[in-house]
Design an enzyme around this catalytic site. Structure first.
Site, PDB file in Angstrom:
ATOM      1  CB  CYS A   9      -1.016  -0.030   0.950  1.00 41.82           C
ATOM      2  SG  CYS A   9      -2.618   0.558   0.925  1.00 41.82           S
ATOM      3  CB  CYS A  30       4.178  -1.875  -7.904  1.00 38.07           C
ATOM      4  SG  CYS A  30       4.682  -3.345  -6.987  1.00 38.07           S
ATOM      5  CB  CYS A  42      -4.166   2.270  -2.416  1.00 34.60           C
ATOM      6  SG  CYS A  42      -2.439   2.514  -2.071  1.00 34.60           S
TER       7      CYS A  42
END
Length: 140
Positions: free
Chosen positions: A7, A85, A78
């Site tokens: 997240c 990422c 999210c």
């Protein structure tokens, strides 16, 4: 199976997912991290304790703080984490399962007391539903 829940700040949703996965799937390797480290949201501990899940041993961390583990799944929780990422080796499957951010909702709507806690409870329970269906619900 090794799973990383990712997240933005590793303060709320990913912490809930890690805790649920540890409780519901004790045979899995489970971690959580954030794109950045925001610290633990105190409401998360309260909400998880409410359902008998202790997260006192968990801490807010980034991917750089994790041990060198081959993750089978990287589950982003999210949009920001999905878009930002970090790189993981190709054998790790990335899956996005987005959930509302309780602190943002609380702030935007100016919620307090039980109304505020109800937002955390709803997201907690939604995350439990997703985690309880692992690994079947991690296919795209």
């Amino acid at each position: 199976m090794n799973i990383l829940f990712l997240c933005t700040g590793n303060s709320c949703r990913s912490q809930m997912a890690e805790a649920w996965a540890r409780q519901l799937h004790p045979d899995f390797g489970v971690w959580s991290a954030g794109v950045v480290k925001h610290g633990m949201n105190p409401n998360v501990a309260t909400m998880m304790n409410e359902v008998g899940v202790d997260i006192s041993a968990q801490s807010s961390k980034t991917v750089d703080d994790l041990p060198d583990v081959k993750f089978d799944y990287i589950v982003t929780l999210c949009g920001h984490a999905s878009e930002n990422c970090p790189f993981f080796p190709a054998q790790s499957k990335r899956v996005h399962r987005g959930f509302d951010d309780p602190p943002s909702i609380v702030k935007e709507q100016g919620l307090e007391g039980e109304e505020m806690l109800d937002v955390y409870r709803r997201v907690r329970d939604e995350i439990k539903g997703m985690v309880s269906g692992i690994p079947d619900n991690l296919s795209e």
